[in-house]
Design a protein around this motif. Sequence first.
Motif, PDB file in Angstrom:
ATOM      1  N   SER A 267      -2.295  42.182  27.625  1.00  0.00           N
ATOM      2  CA  SER A 267      -2.605  41.574  26.038  1.00  0.00           C
ATOM      3  C   SER A 267      -1.969  42.320  25.017  1.00  0.00           C
ATOM      4  N   GLU A 399     -21.290  40.906  24.631  1.00  0.00           N
ATOM      5  CA  GLU A 399     -20.181  41.886  24.284  1.00  0.00           C
ATOM      6  C   GLU A 399     -19.437  42.337  25.136  1.00  0.00           C
ATOM      7  N   TYR A 400     -19.904  42.349  26.441  1.00  0.00           N
ATOM      8  CA  TYR A 400     -18.913  42.902  27.610  1.00  0.00           C
ATOM      9  C   TYR A 400     -17.734  42.104  27.734  1.00  0.00           C
ATOM     10  N   GLY A 402     -16.288  40.284  25.253  1.00  0.00           N
ATOM     11  CA  GLY A 402     -15.653  40.185  23.925  1.00  0.00           C
ATOM     12  C   GLY A 402     -16.167  38.958  23.192  1.00  0.00           C
ATOM     13  N   ASP A 404     -19.331  37.627  20.324  1.00  0.00           N
ATOM     14  CA  ASP A 404     -20.349  37.963  19.584  1.00  0.00           C
ATOM     15  C   ASP A 404     -21.603  37.232  19.866  1.00  0.00           C
ATOM     16  N   GLN A 419     -12.726  31.140  26.221  1.00  0.00           N
ATOM     17  CA  GLN A 419     -14.217  31.313  25.853  1.00  0.00           C
ATOM     18  C   GLN A 419     -15.004  30.978  26.909  1.00  0.00           C
ATOM     19  N   ARG A 422     -14.788  33.137  29.608  1.00  0.00           N
ATOM     20  CA  ARG A 422     -15.504  34.584  29.438  1.00  0.00           C
ATOM     21  C   ARG A 422     -16.964  34.569  29.685  1.00  0.00           C
ATOM     22  N   GLN A 452      -5.820  38.038  28.423  1.00  0.00           N
ATOM     23  CA  GLN A 452      -7.159  38.747  28.042  1.00  0.00           C
ATOM     24  C   GLN A 452      -7.973  38.803  28.979  1.00  0.00           C
ATOM     25  N   LEU A 456      -9.774  41.995  30.782  1.00  0.00           N
ATOM     26  CA  LEU A 456     -11.174  41.924  30.827  1.00  0.00           C
ATOM     27  C   LEU A 456     -11.712  42.438  32.095  1.00  0.00           C
ATOM     28  N   ASP A 459     -10.975  45.825  33.129  1.00  0.00           N
ATOM     29  CA  ASP A 459     -11.703  46.798  32.306  1.00  0.00           C
ATOM     30  C   ASP A 459     -13.350  46.927  32.930  1.00  0.00           C
TER      31      ASP A 459
END
Length: 530
Positions: A267, A399-400, A402, A404, A419, A422, A452, A456, A459
Amino acid sequence: MSLVSIDDLRVSFAGTQVVRGISLTIEPGECVAIVGESGSGKSVTARSLLGLAGPGSRVEASRFLLGGENALAFGERQWRRVRGRFAGLVLQDALVSLDPLRTVRAEIAESLRRPGPSAALAPAGSTRQRVLDLLTAVGVPEPETRLGHYPHQLSGGLRQRVLIASAIAADPPLIIADEPTTALDVTVQAQILRLLAERKAAGTALLLISHDLAVVASVADRILVMKDGLVVEQGSTARVLGEPTHPYTRRLLAAVPSAASRGHRLSDGTRVTAERPRSDEVVLSASGLSFSYGTRTVAQDIGFVLHRAETLGVVGESGSGKTTLARLALGLLKPTSGTVTLLGSPWSGVTEKSRRPLRPRIQVISQNPLDSFDPRYTVARLVSDHRRLPEERIEELLEYVGLDLSFAARRPRDLSGGQRQRVAIARALGYRPDVLICDEPVSALDVSVQAQVLDLLADLQAELGMAMVFISHDLGVVHHVSDRVLVMKDGRVVESGEADDIFFDPGHPYTRELLAAVPGPVVGVAAIGE
């Protein structure tokens, strides 16, 4: 005379412009590609050429000529003549586009019944032969047998070929292909691209909508890059991909996963600083694994070992046994023979009751989470997954990935594809799994959203030490994420080894065939980290 000539095209929904003043020309025998993220306006632009911008849309332009005629003055009757006769449409998901109650013959014959200004309807007796000729032209094997098949009886590649046959049945001068190869195997993708290239060579114009820059590079003559309803860059394929001038184009190119991107975040192009914890601990293993549906064997003598924090990539064509392997690893199928072990405990050949304590330790992320989400549930309820999680834990999980807490009250249909993916990851993480099975998790996502999601997962793997089995038809993605790779064909593992060894020095002919089918490299990809 240009086949398509449009100036200052504007498309609005309820007063909001989603296409903002773009210009487009297409010549006979030319392929023009439009690339961009979801919501950029590329599909609305393409559908406007068929009078199908959408319910409640307002289409305006200073010039809108199709075949020399002013399309702004068209009524519905004239638009119906455009569809199929002037332009054929090939969509991403042929299973949705094809009528499930129609046979292949009936589907294509419908297109043959569309009369043109100088073409008579096909005589009833010749319709069958014309359908056979079209199926042969698009490379459908055993066309006589396929005539009576329904869409659900065909593979993804065959369905896409039938859709193309239907699109070219009336011999239109223009084919509009909206993501025609998304989620297809690399070999099937190569076949579809070769078919489109043959139509182009025969003088048919192509408008190609795609988020796959490698696909665009292999077919298109010119490229338009769209963002937020505007064309931010355009030019020849070699120029746009080789010497991009707009920051957004450079960002799209840098987000393409490949061998060169290993060790970097997609990203933003920065080098990965967090090292994944290395371990010799085996978290998942299989030995002599086989599975059959009746007399048909779909997995045979499969074996692998997965260590903590390691990623095992699995590649192969549709029907190779990849998803069957995933379901066997998840304990959703009972193997005909062989064993699966999870965290040192028997996972196959035992009752579900005995598996239940370990069930949370292995989770799955699928290709289309929308299919597995209850549309009535909020994100908070989906992430909780039938558990009573406190709001603080839901917020932590969101939050993990990305997101809110404002997303907690939304429902699946209110989310973009990225989304939703995610949320699926957040749901899986709620169980603190040791193993994550990823079955085509990014195949239908735009390249930037894909970047992204892959960043993620990297990470989270570095932070939590998860092991992953990553199944994908996209060899660039697999090379980017995997430590080791399994290559599957006809239910067997034909080759396995370190990722670089598999991709740079393949030993099996089938592996070499897969790699050879990958569309040509995206030329001049901006240097990672620039």
